[in-house]
Design a protein around this motif. Sequence first.
Motif, PDB file in Angstrom:
ATOM      1  N   TYR A 147     -22.194 -11.536  33.877  1.00  0.00           N
ATOM      2  CA  TYR A 147     -21.031 -10.448  33.928  1.00  0.00           C
ATOM      3  C   TYR A 147     -20.790 -10.459  32.314  1.00  0.00           C
ATOM      4  CZ  TYR A 147     -16.992  -7.576  34.052  1.00  0.00           C
ATOM      5  OH  TYR A 147     -16.204  -6.677  34.128  1.00  0.00           O
ATOM      6  N   GLN A 177     -13.611  -5.664  35.603  1.00  0.00           N
ATOM      7  CA  GLN A 177     -12.726  -6.606  36.361  1.00  0.00           C
ATOM      8  C   GLN A 177     -11.497  -5.802  37.040  1.00  0.00           C
ATOM      9  OE1 GLN A 177     -12.201 -10.334  34.589  1.00  0.00           O
ATOM     10  NE2 GLN A 177     -14.148 -10.600  34.536  1.00  0.00           N
ATOM     11  N   LEU A 216     -22.564  -5.928  34.967  1.00  0.00           N
ATOM     12  CA  LEU A 216     -22.667  -7.228  36.193  1.00  0.00           C
ATOM     13  C   LEU A 216     -24.190  -7.118  36.644  1.00  0.00           C
ATOM     14  CD1 LEU A 216     -20.248  -8.356  38.426  1.00  0.00           C
ATOM     15  CD2 LEU A 216     -22.519  -7.811  39.412  1.00  0.00           C
ATOM     16  N   GLN A 245     -20.394 -16.657  38.292  1.00  0.00           N
ATOM     17  CA  GLN A 245     -21.473 -16.750  37.044  1.00  0.00           C
ATOM     18  C   GLN A 245     -21.736 -18.080  36.593  1.00  0.00           C
ATOM     19  OE1 GLN A 245     -21.473 -14.067  33.658  1.00  0.00           O
ATOM     20  NE2 GLN A 245     -19.768 -15.316  32.944  1.00  0.00           N
ATOM     21  N   ALA A 258     -15.184 -14.226  39.887  1.00  0.00           N
ATOM     22  CA  ALA A 258     -16.384 -13.840  39.274  1.00  0.00           C
ATOM     23  C   ALA A 258     -16.755 -14.909  38.258  1.00  0.00           C
ATOM     24  CB  ALA A 258     -16.050 -12.529  38.478  1.00  0.00           C
TER      25      ALA A 258
END
Length: 233
Positions: A197, A168, A202, A190, A186
């Motif tokens: 992730y 990240q 990922l 998800q 993110a």
Amino acid sequence: MHRPENALLLKLRPAARQQLLDHCEPFELVLSAELSVRGKPLQHAHFPIEGFLSLVIDVDSHPPLEVGMVGGEAMLGAELILGLAATPWRALAQGAGSSWRIGAQQLRTQIDAIPELEALLQACLLTRLHQQTLAAACQRYHQIAPRLARWLLMMQDRSHSECFHVTQEFMALMLGVRRVGVTEAASHFQDSGLIVYHRGELTVLDRKALEAEACSCYVADKQIYQRLMKAKV
């Protein structure tokens, strides 16, 4: 399994492509390796086969910012056609793989010897100019989540894989945003089943849904490439 090739080289006639490759050497793209240094002479040009490069720029004391991505669809070093000795960015290998590497002076010599190579590099350079202009506007006007979706798709296009290692912190760095913004985006992807992730690994689970989340610049970027490369080569 079909062996990946560099799309630019495939645009050359077989005889011209072989003439150029006779002056190239296979080169391993090692993750995080720096292939060009801002403000210093470019020693080599690269035609990526597998893996990809990030073009990053450093401004004052700010963290580096990605201003372009180069994979098997393009090349690093097209600006050598202008006679430039230095580049305004650093080129970092962000996806391990391989390339065809040629010395800067050798490339200039081949440009003179292969007329269609000159047209190819001109088209490549013009395409990058248009794409980087679009990227600048994208960074200014589009939200983090759509930009992140676009960036992940660009990575997948060049890595030819659904899975890659990326933190990240790195995503935030490349997008020029705070990590909290990337974390939120993110997490949304998800929770929606688009990606999974975990600890820097990922995986894209639903590419079509991720494309729907991406900003319009993802499609526009591809259209620029198709239009300019087709028109000039």
